[in-house]
Design a protein around this motif. Structure first.
Motif, PDB file in Angstrom:
ATOM      1  N   UNK A 193     -18.780  -3.859  21.382  1.00  0.00           N
ATOM      2  CA  UNK A 193     -17.597  -3.810  22.223  1.00  0.00           C
ATOM      3  C   UNK A 193     -17.777  -4.803  23.378  1.00  0.00           C
ATOM      4  N   UNK A 194     -16.710  -5.427  23.849  1.00  0.00           N
ATOM      5  CA  UNK A 194     -16.844  -6.337  24.991  1.00  0.00           C
ATOM      6  C   UNK A 194     -17.134  -5.628  26.305  1.00  0.00           C
ATOM      7  N   UNK A 195     -17.110  -4.281  26.290  1.00  0.00           N
ATOM      8  CA  UNK A 195     -17.430  -3.515  27.488  1.00  0.00           C
ATOM      9  C   UNK A 195     -18.877  -3.053  27.501  1.00  0.00           C
TER      10      UNK A 195
ATOM     11  N   UNK B 258     -24.907 -16.656  38.384  1.00  0.00           N
ATOM     12  CA  UNK B 258     -24.305 -17.177  37.151  1.00  0.00           C
ATOM     13  C   UNK B 258     -22.799 -17.294  37.322  1.00  0.00           C
ATOM     14  N   UNK B 259     -22.191 -16.276  37.906  1.00  0.00           N
ATOM     15  CA  UNK B 259     -20.744 -16.335  38.141  1.00  0.00           C
ATOM     16  C   UNK B 259     -20.383 -17.528  39.010  1.00  0.00           C
ATOM     17  N   UNK B 260     -21.183 -17.780  40.027  1.00  0.00           N
ATOM     18  CA  UNK B 260     -20.898 -18.876  40.951  1.00  0.00           C
ATOM     19  C   UNK B 260     -21.068 -20.241  40.290  1.00  0.00           C
ATOM     20  N   UNK B 261     -22.167 -20.426  39.565  1.00  0.00           N
ATOM     21  CA  UNK B 261     -22.500 -21.743  39.032  1.00  0.00           C
ATOM     22  C   UNK B 261     -21.818 -22.057  37.703  1.00  0.00           C
ATOM     23  N   UNK B 262     -21.617 -21.050  36.884  1.00  0.00           N
ATOM     24  CA  UNK B 262     -21.047 -21.303  35.557  1.00  0.00           C
ATOM     25  C   UNK B 262     -19.641 -20.773  35.402  1.00  0.00           C
ATOM     26  N   UNK B 263     -19.154 -20.115  36.460  1.00  0.00           N
ATOM     27  CA  UNK B 263     -17.786 -19.585  36.464  1.00  0.00           C
ATOM     28  C   UNK B 263     -17.529 -18.683  35.255  1.00  0.00           C
ATOM     29  N   UNK B 264     -18.541 -17.911  34.909  1.00  0.00           N
ATOM     30  CA  UNK B 264     -18.400 -16.901  33.872  1.00  0.00           C
ATOM     31  C   UNK B 264     -19.376 -15.778  34.168  1.00  0.00           C
ATOM     32  N   UNK B 265     -19.102 -14.620  33.574  1.00  0.00           N
ATOM     33  CA  UNK B 265     -19.949 -13.462  33.819  1.00  0.00           C
ATOM     34  C   UNK B 265     -20.990 -13.338  32.715  1.00  0.00           C
TER      35      UNK B 265
ATOM     36  N   UNK C  95     -19.959  -7.453  30.086  1.00  0.00           N
ATOM     37  CA  UNK C  95     -20.434  -6.826  28.853  1.00  0.00           C
ATOM     38  C   UNK C  95     -21.878  -6.384  29.073  1.00  0.00           C
ATOM     39  N   UNK C  96     -22.117  -5.102  28.831  1.00  0.00           N
ATOM     40  CA  UNK C  96     -23.414  -4.519  29.167  1.00  0.00           C
ATOM     41  C   UNK C  96     -23.996  -3.783  27.966  1.00  0.00           C
TER      42      UNK C  96
ATOM     43  N   UNK D 142     -17.645 -14.731  28.501  1.00  0.00           N
ATOM     44  CA  UNK D 142     -18.225 -14.685  27.164  1.00  0.00           C
ATOM     45  C   UNK D 142     -18.659 -13.263  26.832  1.00  0.00           C
ATOM     46  N   UNK D 143     -18.730 -12.954  25.555  1.00  0.00           N
ATOM     47  CA  UNK D 143     -19.319 -11.686  25.129  1.00  0.00           C
ATOM     48  C   UNK D 143     -19.906 -11.849  23.737  1.00  0.00           C
ATOM     49  N   UNK D 144     -20.831 -10.955  23.413  1.00  0.00           N
ATOM     50  CA  UNK D 144     -21.485 -10.971  22.107  1.00  0.00           C
ATOM     51  C   UNK D 144     -20.691 -10.071  21.173  1.00  0.00           C
TER      52      UNK D 144
END
Length: 358
Positions: free
Chosen positions: A22-24, A293-300, A328-329, A1-3
């Protein structure tokens, strides 16, 4: 996901502002007290319904205005979702997803995942238990919809019980109501205790790995949950503390008094850790949030870094950089030179001055 975008109307020092991201890596830079952190607060508020500062709704509305609005668009697998938040001075906030009103924060679950990292987080080990409880609750509320619901109910029951304790000091006829609130408090509180215990156990292996890399294998870290009372013992704890609760007019037993011990090489870092050890442990905990979050929701998750880089030495900055690739930071800082020295790749930058953004 990204904002993808953010719109602000009468939020903090912003009268009206629209931003696309930007997604980055997105850099927000400018002098202090210009509104950089306010943008991150708006993002976090829209994603979680709560300010990372613990601010009340009325305090986030622009001075002189009666209402404030935030609109955030989130992209998940290329599909947009719009979150609208309506802040009011004298009423609870209104929240809508894609134009449909929602009643509970839990209804936002799954739309966003965010990790907020501020200089205050680096002090969570040496500060009081409030900071460590906030760390646990922030992350768990994004990972577990049921926990968020249990925690919200517990906090409401606690507020009602404390109000009743104050009332009882001059209205003895309300004493019989205490048992009702005790039952509700115990029901929700023991679920919160169970959730925190499971979370800390799951976090243990992840934070150990982060800490081992940060310290070059020279230190080990262990987390120990320290509940105010063990699950199954809240009823007895409330009974024993009743006389004191009535005297102090506040509840002294329950998850709102929990803590978490952070042990470095078997020693309690809260008491015996150096400042460097405490900050490294805090960084390990924050980075483990991303991995969890990556482990449990399979997203960054989206990462919000509020003026953190200046607080870290070069080796810790490098480790942080390695940990947020493909994330995304959003980074705030006072000058672009600071980021250039840190070797961060910047995909889009925003210069913030006096509530204006270029």
């Amino acid at each position: 996901m990204n904002i993808a975008s953010l719109e602000l109307l009468n939020f903090r020092n912003y009268e009206k502002q629209s931003l696309t991201f930007d997604p980055g890596t997105n850099l927000l830079w400018g002098d202090n007290a210009q509104g950089k952190t306010n943008v991150l607060e708006a993002l976090y508020l829209c994603g979680t319904t709560r300010s990372h500062r613990g601010a009340k709704d009325r305090d986030m509305i622009r001075l002189g205005a009666e209402e404030g609005h935030i609109r955030m668009t989130v992209l998940r697998n290329g599909i947009p979702d719009r979150i609208d938040m309506h802040l009011r001075r004298s009423k609870a906030k209104g929240i809508a997803v894609n134009g449909q009103p929602i009643r509970r924060a839990a209804d936002l679950f799954g739309l966003t995942a965010m990790v907020f990292f501020s200089p205050e987080d680096l002090n969570m080990i040496k500060n009081g238990p409030v900071e460590r409880r906030r760390f646990i609750d922030r992350e768990l509320s994004q990972l577990n919809r049921i926990y968020l619901s249990d925690l919200t109910r517990y906090q409401k029951c606690l507020q009602q019980r404390n109000h009743l304790l104050r009332e009882m000091s001059f209205r003895q006829d309300r004493e019989n109501e205490l048992e009702v609130w005790d039952e509700q408090l115990i029901l929700c509180g023991e679920k919160v205790i169970d959730g925190r215990q499971a979370f800390i156990e799951e976090l243990q292996d992840i934070v150990r790995d982060c800490h081992r890399h940060l310290t070059g294998g020279r230190e080990t870290i262990d987390l120990i949950y320290e509940p105010s009372c063990a699950a199954g013992q809240m009823k007895e704890g409330l009974r024993k503390s009743l006389a004191s609760d009535r005297k102090l007019q506040t509840t002294q037993v329950g998850p709102h008094r929990d803590d978490m011990a952070v042990m470095i090489n078997g020693m309690d870092a809260r008491l015996f850790g150096s400042q460097g050890q405490q900050r490294t442990a805090a960084l390990s905990l924050k980075l483990s949030e991303i991995a969890l979050v990556r482990k449990n929701r399979r997203e960054t998750p989206v990462l919000l870094l509020d003026d953190v880089l200046s607080e870290l030495d070069e080796s810790r900055q490098d480790y942080l950089l390695d940990g947020i690739r493909e994330t995304q930071t959003f980074i705030t800082c006072t000058g672009i030179d600071e980021i250039t020295r840190s070797h961060f790749r910047i995909d889009k930058s925003f210069h913030i001055r006096s509530g204006g953004i270029e």
